[in-house]
Design a protein around this motif. Sequence first.
Motif, PDB file in Angstrom:
ATOM      1  N   PRO A   1      -7.536  -3.410  -0.214  1.00  0.00           N
ATOM      2  CA  PRO A   1      -7.967  -3.797   1.132  1.00  0.00           C
ATOM      3  C   PRO A   1      -6.795  -4.233   2.006  1.00  0.00           C
ATOM      4  CG  PRO A   1      -9.433  -4.736  -0.506  1.00  0.00           C
ATOM      5  CD  PRO A   1      -8.292  -4.121  -1.261  1.00  0.00           C
ATOM      6  N   GLU A   2      -6.839  -3.824   3.257  1.00  0.00           N
ATOM      7  CA  GLU A   2      -5.745  -4.143   4.183  1.00  0.00           C
ATOM      8  C   GLU A   2      -5.571  -5.653   4.332  1.00  0.00           C
ATOM      9  OE1 GLU A   2      -4.289  -3.090   8.750  1.00  0.00           O
ATOM     10  OE2 GLU A   2      -6.105  -2.179   7.907  1.00  0.00           O
TER      11      GLU A   2
ATOM     12  N   GLU B   1     -14.194  -8.439   0.702  1.00  0.00           N
ATOM     13  CA  GLU B   1     -13.505  -7.155   0.527  1.00  0.00           C
ATOM     14  C   GLU B   1     -13.752  -6.517  -0.845  1.00  0.00           C
ATOM     15  OE1 GLU B   1     -11.962  -5.737   2.893  1.00  0.00           O
ATOM     16  OE2 GLU B   1     -11.344  -7.254   4.333  1.00  0.00           O
TER      17      GLU B   1
ATOM     18  N   ARG C   1       0.812  -1.219   0.000  1.00  0.00           N
ATOM     19  CA  ARG C   1       0.000   0.000   0.000  1.00  0.00           C
ATOM     20  C   ARG C   1       0.846   1.271   0.000  1.00  0.00           C
ATOM     21  NH1 ARG C   1      -5.580  -0.415   3.083  1.00  0.00           N
ATOM     22  NH2 ARG C   1      -4.377  -0.024   4.961  1.00  0.00           N
TER      23      ARG C   1
ATOM     24  N   CYS D   1      -1.919   1.406  -5.082  1.00  0.00           N
ATOM     25  CA  CYS D   1      -2.432   0.366  -4.177  1.00  0.00           C
ATOM     26  C   CYS D   1      -2.928   0.925  -2.847  1.00  0.00           C
ATOM     27  CB  CYS D   1      -1.343  -0.676  -3.919  1.00  0.00           C
ATOM     28  SG  CYS D   1      -0.826  -1.590  -5.382  1.00  0.00           S
ATOM     29  N   VAL D   2      -3.053   2.240  -2.759  1.00  0.00           N
ATOM     30  CA  VAL D   2      -3.479   2.855  -1.498  1.00  0.00           C
ATOM     31  C   VAL D   2      -4.835   2.316  -1.047  1.00  0.00           C
ATOM     32  CG1 VAL D   2      -4.170   5.028  -0.425  1.00  0.00           C
ATOM     33  CG2 VAL D   2      -2.127   4.948  -1.849  1.00  0.00           C
ATOM     34  N   LYS D   3      -5.708   2.047  -2.013  1.00  0.00           N
ATOM     35  CA  LYS D   3      -7.063   1.597  -1.672  1.00  0.00           C
ATOM     36  C   LYS D   3      -7.215   0.079  -1.686  1.00  0.00           C
ATOM     37  CE  LYS D   3      -9.315   5.844  -3.234  1.00  0.00           C
ATOM     38  NZ  LYS D   3     -10.358   6.426  -4.118  1.00  0.00           N
TER      39      LYS D   3
END
Length: 401
Positions: free
Chosen positions: A260-261, A296, A251, A256-258
Motif C-alpha cells: 500500500p502506498e 489497508e 515500491r 513490494c509493487v503491491k
Amino acid sequence: MALQLNPGDKYEKFEILSVARKYDGSWVYRCTAEGYEQPLAVRVSLDSVQDEDTARRALREITVLEELTNTHVIRVFDSGMGANDHWHIVLEGLDGARLDHWHDFDRPMPAAQAVGLIHQACLGLAEVHARGVVHRDLKPGNLWVEPDGNLKIIDFASARGFGANALAGDNVTTQHVLVGTPQYAPPEQVYSSTLTTASDVYSLGVILYELLSGHCPFWADRPRSEVVRALADDPVDWMNAHVKQPIVPLREHASCVKVPENLADLLETCLAKKPEERPKDAGVLANSLGWVLHHELGQAPVATMLVTDPGGGVAYRMVPPGAHRVGFGPGLDIRLRVEGDDQPWALLEWEGPPKQAELRVLDGGRTITLNGQPISQRAAIGAGDELGIGGFTLRLTYPRA
C-alpha cells in the motif's frame, strides 16, 4: 578469567540447563531454580564488576526492565550480585527464536505479517518511550518471536533515560561514540551527541524495510545478506549510507509493487534523515501502523470507546490497534476534552482481537479507576468494564471475532 557456565553447573541458586544466548559482556542460560515454577533464564556477567562504569551498565538494564509490564517486553523477576561480584538478572524463559533466526531476511515477508511484527515491537517500546527511555540498539537480534507469534524486545543493555528519567547517572548523550549496531543506527549518531525516541523509530523503520523487501534500504541490486557480509567490518560505510544516501523507494522492489502506498510513505517518513521529520516515538508509529493494518491490509478491526463526561454528555472514539495516550490535551490520541495540557494520564495499549486492551497508568499521583477500584499500574480492560478518569467514564466495545 571470564565466567562461562555449562549444562549441569550450579550458579548461586540456579541449575544451568543450557546456554541460550551469548552477548559480549554476559551470557544467558536456561535454568531452574527453587521457588520458581515457570521456566527461567539467568543473564550472568562474564567478568566481575570492578569499576563504576560496569556497575552502571548492569544497573541500567535492571532499572529499565524491572518497571516494565508490557507483554512485548521480556519480564524480569529478580537481580543481584553473585560470587566474585558477577551481576545477574533473572528473566522469564522464552521459547521461540530471535527474529533474524526465525525469518530469512533475504526473503520478503508478506506485508500484513511484517507490519504486525513491528507493530508489536512498537507496543512494547511505547511504554519504554513513555517512561523517557531510548533503547538505542533495536535490531532483529534483540527481537524475540515466540511460537504463537508474540514478539518481545529482549535486550536493554544500551538503553538510556533522558532528562529527569536518566538512569543510574546516565543520559542519552553519546559523546559521538557509535552506540548499537551500525546497520540499524540512526544518522544523527554522526552529527549529534543526543539520541531521542525518534532514533528508535528509525531503527524499527530499517527492520520493517528489510522484512518487506529482502533488501537493505540503500542498495537495490544486492540481497540483504550480501550487503551485510560485505560491510561486516566497516561501520563507516554503514553510517555514510544512513547520513548521505537516499533510500531506495520501497515500491521499486519487485516484491513490494503491491505494498500500500500509505505504508510505503510511512516507512519513508520513519527513515527521514532528520529525527524531527519522523514519527516522534513508538506510540505514534504504533497508531500509524495500526491504521495501515486496519484500513489497508484488512487485518485489524477497530474498537469503539464510549466517553461520558461529568455532565452526562457522550462522545465516541475509534480505537484502532496501537498505543494511545489518554488525557485532556488537544495533542493526545484519546482526548477527553479539548482544553488541558498534553501530559497523558494513561497509555491504552491494544494489539487487536482476540486480545484485550490494557491500560497503563503513567502518573501515580492521578486517580484512575476500573469498575470503581483504583488502578495502580496496569490493568486489562474487559468488555463492559468501566474506566473512570478525571470525572469522565470510558467504556470500550470490542469488535466481533
